[in-house]
Design an enzyme around this catalytic site. Structure first.
Site, PDB file in Angstrom:
ATOM      1  N   GLY A 108       0.954  -1.168  -0.079  1.00 22.75           N
ATOM      2  CA  GLY A 108      -0.073   0.159  -0.115  1.00 22.75           C
ATOM      3  C   GLY A 108       0.959   1.277  -0.187  1.00 22.75           C
ATOM      4  N   LYS A 109       0.201   2.309  -0.176  1.00 21.90           N
ATOM      5  CA  LYS A 109       1.133   3.700  -0.052  1.00 21.90           C
ATOM      6  C   LYS A 109      -0.055   4.744   0.185  1.00 21.90           C
ATOM      7  CE  LYS A 109       5.386   4.840  -0.382  1.00 21.90           C
ATOM      8  NZ  LYS A 109       6.687   4.032  -0.119  1.00 21.90           N
TER       9      LYS A 109
END
Ligand code: GLU
Length: 419
Positions: A108-109
């Protein structure tokens, strides 16, 4: 100033890299379609009352690329050039990165388009807390675990942890990693990315039968990853001949005294004016003859226009995506040994994993234990990638992608499709 070359869309590049590796693996079309794109994408609007009394609206993002192997995992970036496509690319790389080092996380980011260098602590705190509340349905210790990235730090993580905990009604340290030690952070997390870079460089030197002692090194970007990698390489006897940050580059043919450079940077906030060094331009720095080049800043710093001048035996990608595909091809043709980002800088997320495990068990390890475990993970992963590189005769980047993508593909295949 570093040469910024942001014309290329980072997400397009991430997809291109995926296709290259998927082709080399002969990955079936159904699995490709399932694992290539982000699972969830959220854009949020963040109103903040600024110190001057006016309200400024920031835009923020959180992308979960994959949760196939475990909770989504990845940092949060505060930078003026943050875009949704950049965050998607970074989230995609996190998926392959976590799989390469074989930790039980997906990718994720997050990010906010803002200029943190021109914001006060109060403005930053309010922006971080409002962003946290906006992405709250997505995050959690078993769902999606943010961490620091460019221009975010343990203080940012403390605000996220506090906002999340206040909303839930009790303290939940495991919702973020890279926290201050007093909140359940891990020893060694701050320097983990740079330390991981160092271990992979050691492995690469061993493989290429090069001596680290006396090797000439250039470090582009002197933030958390670059400065720690520079210091460890310096302590191992390498000559760090040039370093740069967003304010300038300094050079000394005989090698810079890195502890003194770090001290000056922390006191003055810039490298310029360091005694015993010459100021040079970024394009001059990239063209210096050296043994090891460590790009440790942002994406696409080495591109079609400057790659040909790079004169290094090893490029160790401490940053995420520092080479464009064109630069990658140019350096491959020159025979440069590239330690790809998803392997080279995976030390950060590896110690994030250790932090999450310690938080979950309420049992904390000492620094020696962390370094030993990190070295083990980095060296095993380096050898796993190297094995694919030599056996399948593919570049190290493709080998790393094949390893990461292969592990994610296996997870989705065995899980099947719901419903
Ligand atoms: N931002 C770091 C990275 O790009 C660390 C992520 C994490 O620890 O979750 O790998």
């Amino acid at each position: 100033m570093p040469t910024t070359h942001i014309a290329e869309n980072a997400h397009e590049l991430a997809l291109q890299n995926f296709d290259t590796a998927a082709n080399a693996m002969d990955l079936d079309p159904d699995t490709r379609e399932r694992i290539k794109y982000p699972e969830r994408v959220l854009t949020v609007s963040i109103p903040v009352r600024m110190d001057n009394g006016r309200v400024h609206r920031f835009e923020g993002f959180r992308v979960q690329h994959s949760t196939a192997r475990g909770p989504a995992k990845g940092g949060i970036r505060f930078h003026p050039q943050v875009t949704l496509d950049e965050v998607k690319a970074l989230a995609t790389w996190m998926t392959w990165k976590c799989a390469v080092v074989n930790i039980p996380f997906g990718g994720g980011k997050g990010g906010i388009t803002c200029d943190p260098k021109h914001m006060s602590q109060i403005e930053l705190e309010h922006m971080t807390r409002r962003y946290t509340s906006a992405i709250l349905p997505l995050i959690g210790p078993e769902q999606d675990i943010p961490a620091p990235d460019v221009y975010t730090n343990p203080q940012t993580m403390a605000w996220i942890m506090d906002t999340y905990s206040m909303t839930k009604g009790y303290s939940i340290p495991g919702v973020v990693t890279g926290k201050p030690l007093s909140l359940g952070g891990s020893l060694g997390r701050n320097e983990a990315t740079g330390r991981g870079v160092y271990y992979t460089v050691e492995s690469a030197c061993e493989h290429l039968k090069m001596h680290l002692h006396g090797a000439r090194v250039i470090v582009q970007g002197f933030g958390n990853a670059g400065s720690v990698a520079a210091e460890l390489l310096y302590k191992a006897g390498a000559h760090i001949i040039a370093v740069s940050d967003s304010t300038g580059c300094i050079y000394n043919r005989a090698g810079l005294n890195i502890p003194e450079v770090i001290q000056m940077k922390s006191l003055c906030g810039h490298l310029e004016g360091f005694p015993d060094a010459e100021a040079i331009l970024p394009q001059e720095m990239f063209a210096l003859e050296c043994d090891i080049l460590v790009p440790a800043a942002l994406e696409n710093m080495i591109h079609e226009a400057n790659a040909a001048s790079v004169n290094a035996r090893i490029v160790a990608e401490a940053a995420n995506g520092p080479l464009t595909p064109a630069a990658d091809r140019i350096l491959q043709d020159k025979g440069t040994f590239i330690i790809p980002d998803i392997l080279c800088n995976a030390g950060g997320v590896t110690v994030s994993y250790f932090e999450w495990v310690q938080d979950t068990q309420h049992l904390f390890w000492d620094a020696k234990d962390i370094y030993k475990r990190l070295e083990h993970v980095m060296k095993v992963s380096f050898n796993d990638v190297l094995k694919i590189h030599t056996e399948r005769k593919v570049p190290m980047r493709i080998a790393a992608n094949m390893l990461g993508i292969g592990r994610v593909a296996e997870a989705v295949q065995i899980r099947g499709i719901y419903p």
